[in-house]
Design a protein around this motif. Structure first.
Motif, PDB file in Angstrom:
ATOM      1  N   LYS A  34     -22.179 -13.315 -57.153  1.00 59.62           N
ATOM      2  CA  LYS A  34     -22.689 -13.979 -55.945  1.00 59.62           C
ATOM      3  C   LYS A  34     -22.594 -15.491 -56.092  1.00 59.62           C
ATOM      4  CE  LYS A  34     -25.917 -10.391 -54.383  1.00 59.62           C
ATOM      5  NZ  LYS A  34     -27.350 -10.071 -54.112  1.00 59.62           N
ATOM      6  N   GLU A  35     -22.896 -15.991 -57.285  1.00 56.82           N
ATOM      7  CA  GLU A  35     -22.819 -17.439 -57.534  1.00 56.82           C
ATOM      8  C   GLU A  35     -21.381 -17.936 -57.428  1.00 56.82           C
ATOM      9  OE1 GLU A  35     -23.979 -20.652 -61.060  1.00 56.82           O
ATOM     10  OE2 GLU A  35     -24.782 -18.602 -61.128  1.00 56.82           O
ATOM     11  N   ALA A  36     -20.446 -17.151 -57.958  1.00 56.42           N
ATOM     12  CA  ALA A  36     -19.039 -17.538 -57.898  1.00 56.42           C
ATOM     13  C   ALA A  36     -18.533 -17.553 -56.456  1.00 56.42           C
ATOM     14  CB  ALA A  36     -18.200 -16.583 -58.734  1.00 56.42           C
ATOM     15  N   LEU A  37     -18.920 -16.556 -55.679  1.00 56.35           N
ATOM     16  CA  LEU A  37     -18.516 -16.501 -54.270  1.00 56.35           C
ATOM     17  C   LEU A  37     -19.137 -17.642 -53.485  1.00 56.35           C
ATOM     18  CD1 LEU A  37     -18.768 -12.636 -53.698  1.00 56.35           C
ATOM     19  CD2 LEU A  37     -16.688 -13.997 -53.963  1.00 56.35           C
ATOM     20  N   ALA A  38     -20.390 -17.985 -53.812  1.00 53.04           N
ATOM     21  CA  ALA A  38     -21.057 -19.110 -53.144  1.00 53.04           C
ATOM     22  C   ALA A  38     -20.339 -20.417 -53.466  1.00 53.04           C
ATOM     23  CB  ALA A  38     -22.518 -19.184 -53.581  1.00 53.04           C
ATOM     24  N   MET A  39     -19.897 -20.561 -54.717  1.00 54.71           N
ATOM     25  CA  MET A  39     -19.153 -21.757 -55.123  1.00 54.71           C
ATOM     26  C   MET A  39     -17.871 -21.887 -54.318  1.00 54.71           C
ATOM     27  SD  MET A  39     -17.721 -22.817 -58.917  1.00 54.71           S
ATOM     28  CE  MET A  39     -16.370 -21.640 -58.882  1.00 54.71           C
ATOM     29  N   ALA A  40     -17.194 -20.768 -54.102  1.00 54.37           N
ATOM     30  CA  ALA A  40     -15.962 -20.788 -53.307  1.00 54.37           C
ATOM     31  C   ALA A  40     -16.253 -21.215 -51.872  1.00 54.37           C
ATOM     32  CB  ALA A  40     -15.298 -19.417 -53.336  1.00 54.37           C
ATOM     33  N   ARG A  41     -17.312 -20.646 -51.306  1.00 53.99           N
ATOM     34  CA  ARG A  41     -17.661 -21.006 -49.917  1.00 53.99           C
ATOM     35  C   ARG A  41     -18.036 -22.480 -49.806  1.00 53.99           C
ATOM     36  NH1 ARG A  41     -20.421 -16.055 -50.192  1.00 53.99           N
ATOM     37  NH2 ARG A  41     -22.403 -17.147 -50.504  1.00 53.99           N
ATOM     38  N   GLU A  42     -18.849 -22.956 -50.728  1.00 51.40           N
ATOM     39  CA  GLU A  42     -19.319 -24.346 -50.667  1.00 51.40           C
ATOM     40  C   GLU A  42     -18.171 -25.335 -50.800  1.00 51.40           C
ATOM     41  OE1 GLU A  42     -22.179 -24.442 -53.781  1.00 51.40           O
ATOM     42  OE2 GLU A  42     -23.622 -23.178 -52.691  1.00 51.40           O
ATOM     43  N   ASN A  43     -17.160 -24.971 -51.564  1.00 53.19           N
ATOM     44  CA  ASN A  43     -16.001 -25.847 -51.745  1.00 53.19           C
ATOM     45  C   ASN A  43     -14.869 -25.544 -50.769  1.00 53.19           C
ATOM     46  OD1 ASN A  43     -16.387 -27.586 -54.384  1.00 53.19           O
ATOM     47  ND2 ASN A  43     -17.241 -25.568 -54.843  1.00 53.19           N
ATOM     48  N   ARG A  44     -15.151 -24.616 -49.842  1.00 56.38           N
ATOM     49  CA  ARG A  44     -14.178 -24.209 -48.828  1.00 56.38           C
ATOM     50  C   ARG A  44     -12.861 -23.772 -49.464  1.00 56.38           C
ATOM     51  NH1 ARG A  44     -15.116 -28.665 -43.929  1.00 56.38           N
ATOM     52  NH2 ARG A  44     -17.351 -28.222 -43.636  1.00 56.38           N
ATOM     53  N   LEU A  45     -13.003 -22.958 -50.493  1.00 56.04           N
ATOM     54  CA  LEU A  45     -11.839 -22.455 -51.222  1.00 56.04           C
ATOM     55  C   LEU A  45     -11.740 -20.940 -51.067  1.00 56.04           C
ATOM     56  CD1 LEU A  45     -12.205 -24.408 -54.595  1.00 56.04           C
ATOM     57  CD2 LEU A  45     -10.514 -24.843 -52.789  1.00 56.04           C
ATOM     58  N   THR A 142     -19.651  -1.871 -53.163  1.00 57.96           N
ATOM     59  CA  THR A 142     -19.019  -3.176 -53.019  1.00 57.96           C
ATOM     60  C   THR A 142     -20.053  -4.254 -52.693  1.00 57.96           C
ATOM     61  OG1 THR A 142     -18.638  -3.023 -50.624  1.00 57.96           O
ATOM     62  CG2 THR A 142     -16.967  -2.051 -52.070  1.00 57.96           C
ATOM     63  N   LEU A 143     -19.603  -5.489 -52.797  1.00 57.89           N
ATOM     64  CA  LEU A 143     -20.382  -6.645 -52.345  1.00 57.89           C
ATOM     65  C   LEU A 143     -19.622  -7.248 -51.187  1.00 57.89           C
ATOM     66  CD1 LEU A 143     -22.868  -8.494 -53.112  1.00 57.89           C
ATOM     67  CD2 LEU A 143     -21.188  -9.977 -54.236  1.00 57.89           C
ATOM     68  N   ASP A 144     -20.259  -7.331 -50.013  1.00 59.24           N
ATOM     69  CA  ASP A 144     -19.542  -7.851 -48.858  1.00 59.24           C
ATOM     70  C   ASP A 144     -19.657  -9.376 -48.787  1.00 59.24           C
ATOM     71  OD1 ASP A 144     -21.989  -8.509 -47.639  1.00 59.24           O
ATOM     72  OD2 ASP A 144     -21.993  -6.740 -46.347  1.00 59.24           O
ATOM     73  N   GLU A 145     -19.004  -9.955 -47.797  1.00 60.04           N
ATOM     74  CA  GLU A 145     -18.941 -11.416 -47.688  1.00 60.04           C
ATOM     75  C   GLU A 145     -20.301 -12.052 -47.467  1.00 60.04           C
ATOM     76  OE1 GLU A 145     -15.798 -11.324 -44.600  1.00 60.04           O
ATOM     77  OE2 GLU A 145     -14.791 -12.801 -45.867  1.00 60.04           O
ATOM     78  N   ALA A 146     -21.235 -11.267 -46.900  1.00 61.79           N
ATOM     79  CA  ALA A 146     -22.578 -11.791 -46.636  1.00 61.79           C
ATOM     80  C   ALA A 146     -23.480 -11.677 -47.863  1.00 61.79           C
ATOM     81  CB  ALA A 146     -23.200 -11.048 -45.451  1.00 61.79           C
ATOM     82  N   GLY A 147     -22.955 -11.103 -48.953  1.00 66.90           N
ATOM     83  CA  GLY A 147     -23.750 -10.958 -50.161  1.00 66.90           C
ATOM     84  C   GLY A 147     -24.565  -9.690 -50.224  1.00 66.90           C
ATOM     85  N   ASN A 148     -24.222  -8.726 -49.354  1.00 67.62           N
ATOM     86  CA  ASN A 148     -24.955  -7.468 -49.320  1.00 67.62           C
ATOM     87  C   ASN A 148     -24.225  -6.391 -50.117  1.00 67.62           C
ATOM     88  OD1 ASN A 148     -26.912  -8.488 -47.389  1.00 67.62           O
ATOM     89  ND2 ASN A 148     -25.288  -8.296 -45.844  1.00 67.62           N
ATOM     90  N   ILE A 149     -24.991  -5.566 -50.837  1.00 68.37           N
ATOM     91  CA  ILE A 149     -24.420  -4.419 -51.541  1.00 68.37           C
ATOM     92  C   ILE A 149     -24.152  -3.325 -50.520  1.00 68.37           C
ATOM     93  CG2 ILE A 149     -24.783  -2.654 -53.298  1.00 68.37           C
ATOM     94  CD1 ILE A 149     -24.502  -5.390 -54.492  1.00 68.37           C
TER      95      ILE A 149
END
Length: 312
Positions: A34-45, A142-149
């Motif tokens: 979740k932290e890694a995905l958040a990092m991607a979103r925050e950096n628009r990557l 799975t983990l979806d884009e919203a961070g839900n299992i």
């Protein structure tokens, strides 16, 4: 969680090519992921979930995004009894297949030679020698884009030939769902006329036969990414039932054809190998050349099975 910057992707792919990933993250838990995905979103990557990199071609320019590889809790196998198993996405497919085989369960034992991870196998519904990973899968978490299992039943996974629902893309080309684990229900291979030990020995013998075929027919000693092109639904007008891409590539006289360091394998025509010093562009250009040559000679349109990552 481990984060590397500008990590060379040639260290993480079976082709041994590819430029640097802007960020390379090893996630060992759901919280790490979740932290890694958040990092991607925050950096628009964009982000990409990497298994063993055995079906992947990364651009020489690299990947201006976040590559995430799973480890830790995603590497566990749980034997739930009576043929039910749960395996994490980072579990090597061969390890899982052998674990089930040793308990006398069949259905995926012939897949042990596939070098990818379970997550990658589910993603593409990997198969070999008449078996597919999706056949005995009952649920995928799975983990979806919203961070839900999310828990998907087998029918929701829409398994087909080398495809699943997980191949759909989310915003910016990112994977919409990250596979965390999968549950399977396998059948006992034991028969009334043999002991459990004999059953395991029989399954092991079947596996070894498949491994021998793989070794005899595939260029396992050279960097490659498995089959370059997908098996076709139909062949040419002259041979409508022929669905093996390698047949058409070989009949087009392309075995051994090279562009730079990339070569159409002389052992199996549906494999492109890094014969030494190949670049990702060499491999892509060669696959394009093969596609065009087969289309011109037979009117057959080949489709790449290999995943492309980055700008080419």
């Amino acid at each position: 969680m481990q984060i590397l910057e500008n990590e060379p992707m040639n260290k993480h792919t079976s082709f041994k090519v590819g430029g640097p990933a802007r960020f390379f993250v090893k996630a060992e838990s759901v919280d790490d992921l979740k932290e890694a995905l958040a990092m991607a979103r925050e950096n628009r990557l964009p982000h990409f979930i990497l298994g063993n990199g055995t079906n992947l071609l990364v651009s020489d320019k690299g990947y201006e995004g976040v590559v995430i590889t799973l480890a830790g809790e995603f590497s566990e196998i749980a034997d739930m009894g009576k043929g039910a198993f749960k395996a994490g996405a980072a579990v090597p497919l061969g390890r899982f297949a052998r674990a089930a085989l040793k308990q006398g369960y069949a259905g995926i034992h012939k897949l042990a030679g596939i070098p990818g991870t379970l997550g990658g196998a589910i993603y593409m519904n990997a198969g070999a020698y008449g078996q597919e990973i999706g056949t005995h899968c009952t649920q995928v978490v799975t983990l979806d884009e919203a961070g839900n299992i999310r828990e998907r039943s087998a029918s929701e996974c829409a398994f087909g030939y080398r495809q699943s629902i997980f191949q759909k893309s989310g915003a910016g080309g990112a994977q919409a769902e990250t596979i965390l684990s999968a549950t399977f229900q396998l059948e006992s291979a034991n028969t009334a006329c043999e002991s459990p030990e004999q059953t395991v020995a029989r399954l092991e013998a079947e596996l070894q036969e498949c491994m021998a075929k793989r070794k005899a027919t595939q260029p396992l000693n050279m960097p490659n990414a498995g089959s370059t092109f997908k098996r076709m639904e139909r062949g040419s007008a002259d041979m409508p039932q022929q669905v093996a891409p390698g047949y058409y590539i070989e009949q087009a006289g392309l075995k051994g054809y090279r562009i730079g360091g990339a070569e159409v394998s002389t052992l199996h025509a549906n494999f492109i190998v890094n014969a030494g010093g190949a670049t990702a562009k060499d491999i892509l250009d060669l696959s394009d050349y093969v596609k065009a040559a087969v289309a011109k000679k037979f009117g057959v349109e080949l489709q790449r099975e290999i995943i492309m990552l980055g700008e080419f």
